[in-house]
Scaffold this motif. Structure first.
Motif, mmCIF file in Angstrom:
data_model
loop_
_atom_site.group_PDB
_atom_site.id
_atom_site.type_symbol
_atom_site.label_atom_id
_atom_site.label_comp_id
_atom_site.label_asym_id
_atom_site.label_seq_id
_atom_site.Cartn_x
_atom_site.Cartn_y
_atom_site.Cartn_z
ATOM 1 N N ILE A 1 -10.377 2.789 -13.243
ATOM 2 C CA ILE A 1 -9.539 2.254 -12.165
ATOM 3 C C ILE A 1 -10.396 1.531 -11.130
ATOM 4 N N ALA A 2 -11.559 2.070 -10.801
ATOM 5 C CA ALA A 2 -12.447 1.393 -9.853
ATOM 6 C C ALA A 2 -12.840 0.015 -10.383
ATOM 7 N N PHE A 3 -13.152 -0.051 -11.660
ATOM 8 C CA PHE A 3 -13.509 -1.322 -12.284
ATOM 9 C C PHE A 3 -12.330 -2.295 -12.238
ATOM 10 N N LEU A 4 -11.144 -1.822 -12.591
ATOM 11 C CA LEU A 4 -9.960 -2.686 -12.582
ATOM 12 C C LEU A 4 -9.617 -3.154 -11.168
ATOM 13 N N LYS A 5 -9.765 -2.268 -10.176
ATOM 14 C CA LYS A 5 -9.510 -2.672 -8.792
ATOM 15 C C LYS A 5 -10.490 -3.746 -8.343
ATOM 16 N N LEU A 6 -11.731 -3.578 -8.722
ATOM 17 C CA LEU A 6 -12.752 -4.567 -8.363
ATOM 18 C C LEU A 6 -12.440 -5.920 -8.993
ATOM 19 N N LEU B 1 0.819 -1.216 0.000
ATOM 20 C CA LEU B 1 0.000 0.000 0.000
ATOM 21 C C LEU B 1 0.851 1.264 0.000
ATOM 22 N N LEU B 2 2.020 1.208 0.626
ATOM 23 C CA LEU B 2 2.897 2.379 0.650
ATOM 24 C C LEU B 2 3.374 2.761 -0.749
ATOM 25 N N ALA B 3 3.569 1.786 -1.616
ATOM 26 C CA ALA B 3 3.982 2.084 -2.993
ATOM 27 C C ALA B 3 2.925 2.937 -3.685
ATOM 28 N N GLY B 4 1.671 2.547 -3.545
ATOM 29 C CA GLY B 4 0.587 3.337 -4.131
ATOM 30 C C GLY B 4 0.466 4.703 -3.493
ATOM 31 N N LEU B 5 0.680 4.773 -2.194
ATOM 32 C CA LEU B 5 0.580 6.042 -1.469
ATOM 33 C C LEU B 5 1.619 7.051 -1.950
ATOM 34 N N VAL B 6 2.834 6.592 -2.155
ATOM 35 C CA VAL B 6 3.901 7.500 -2.604
ATOM 36 C C VAL B 6 3.541 8.113 -3.955
ATOM 37 N N VAL B 7 3.094 7.289 -4.883
ATOM 38 C CA VAL B 7 2.752 7.792 -6.217
ATOM 39 C C VAL B 7 1.541 8.711 -6.146
ATOM 40 N N ALA B 8 0.516 8.294 -5.397
ATOM 41 C CA ALA B 8 -0.698 9.108 -5.295
ATOM 42 C C ALA B 8 -0.395 10.473 -4.690
ATOM 43 N N ASN B 9 0.440 10.521 -3.667
ATOM 44 C CA ASN B 9 0.772 11.808 -3.050
ATOM 45 C C ASN B 9 1.679 12.652 -3.931
ATOM 46 N N ALA B 10 2.585 12.019 -4.636
ATOM 47 C CA ALA B 10 3.485 12.774 -5.509
ATOM 48 C C ALA B 10 2.729 13.388 -6.687
ATOM 49 N N LEU B 11 1.692 12.698 -7.145
ATOM 50 C CA LEU B 11 0.959 13.166 -8.321
ATOM 51 C C LEU B 11 -0.412 13.739 -7.965
ATOM 52 N N ALA C 1 -3.058 -0.637 -4.612
ATOM 53 C CA ALA C 1 -1.815 0.087 -4.896
ATOM 54 C C ALA C 1 -1.613 0.256 -6.399
ATOM 55 N N ALA C 2 -1.869 -0.811 -7.158
ATOM 56 C CA ALA C 2 -1.709 -0.726 -8.610
ATOM 57 C C ALA C 2 -2.672 0.298 -9.207
ATOM 58 N N GLY C 3 -3.891 0.347 -8.677
ATOM 59 C CA GLY C 3 -4.867 1.322 -9.155
ATOM 60 C C GLY C 3 -4.435 2.750 -8.856
ATOM 61 N N ASP C 4 -3.881 2.960 -7.663
ATOM 62 C CA ASP C 4 -3.384 4.297 -7.317
ATOM 63 C C ASP C 4 -2.250 4.712 -8.251
ATOM 64 N N ILE C 5 -1.346 3.787 -8.498
ATOM 65 C CA ILE C 5 -0.200 4.092 -9.362
ATOM 66 C C ILE C 5 -0.660 4.346 -10.798
ATOM 67 N N LEU C 6 -1.462 3.437 -11.324
ATOM 68 C CA LEU C 6 -1.916 3.574 -12.708
ATOM 69 C C LEU C 6 -2.803 4.802 -12.899
ATOM 70 N N GLY C 7 -3.773 4.979 -12.025
ATOM 71 C CA GLY C 7 -4.705 6.095 -12.165
ATOM 72 C C GLY C 7 -4.026 7.447 -12.087
ATOM 73 N N ASN C 8 -3.180 7.637 -11.100
ATOM 74 C CA ASN C 8 -2.500 8.928 -10.959
ATOM 75 C C ASN C 8 -1.479 9.154 -12.062
ATOM 76 N N SER C 9 -0.861 8.087 -12.533
ATOM 77 C CA SER C 9 0.081 8.224 -13.649
ATOM 78 C C SER C 9 -0.648 8.638 -14.928
ATOM 79 N N LEU C 10 -1.811 8.029 -15.168
ATOM 80 C CA LEU C 10 -2.593 8.420 -16.350
ATOM 81 C C LEU C 10 -3.014 9.887 -16.287
ATOM 82 N N LEU C 11 -3.407 10.345 -15.114
ATOM 83 C CA LEU C 11 -3.802 11.748 -14.970
ATOM 84 C C LEU C 11 -2.627 12.677 -15.217
ATOM 85 N N ALA C 12 -1.463 12.333 -14.655
ATOM 86 C CA ALA C 12 -0.285 13.177 -14.840
ATOM 87 C C ALA C 12 0.148 13.200 -16.303
#
Length: 132
Positions: A76-81, A43-53, A101-112
């Motif tokens: 992302i909600a669909f993919l997480k589910l 979860l920390l991996a996703g948190l770092v990316v989500a907070n950075a982006l 975590a993967a959803g946080d990383i992917l979703g925020n990366s797509l937005l950035a």
């Protein structure tokens, strides 16, 4: 600058939890909960990316692209589910942590990436207007 501040803070906090997380879990919750440490790391991996982006969502709003963020959130909600349905029976609590975590990383990366492409497109347009 916000990227560096938020990302740096999240990274340092996460490194602290990665290094001392077992100790804190053992003290606060007893040794019985030490297996949760692996989920914490995921979860920390996703948190770092989500907070950075974090800046990408309001940037898209200011660029007049709020629908993009909404579309990405739905995807992302669909993919997480789907990920949780597939992984949870096999991996237990880790099967919930991985898609999160993967959803946080992917979703925020797509937005950035969308912010970057939109600002580049606008800059090219502005330069072409200056030449005209």
């Amino acid at each position: 600058q916000g990227f560096r501040l938020a990302g740096g803070y999240a990274l340092l906090s996460s490194l602290g939890l990665a290094l001392f997380g077992r100790f804190f879990i053992g003290i606060l919750y007893t040794g019985r909960y030490l297996p949760a440490y692996d989920g914490l790391l995921i979860l920390l991996a996703g948190l770092v990316v989500a907070n950075a982006l974090y800046w990408a969502r309001p940037a898209l709003l200011s660029l007049g692209k709020p629908q993009y963020a909404t579309s990405v959130n739905i995807l992302i909600a669909f993919l997480k589910l789907i990920g949780a349905v597939i992984l949870l029976p096999r991996l237990g609590y880790l099967g919930a942590a991985v898609p999160r975590a993967a959803g946080d990383i992917l979703g925020n990366s797509l937005l950035a990436l969308k912010v970057r492409s939109e600002t580049n497109r606008r800059e090219r347009h502005d330069r072409s207007m200056d030449r005209a």
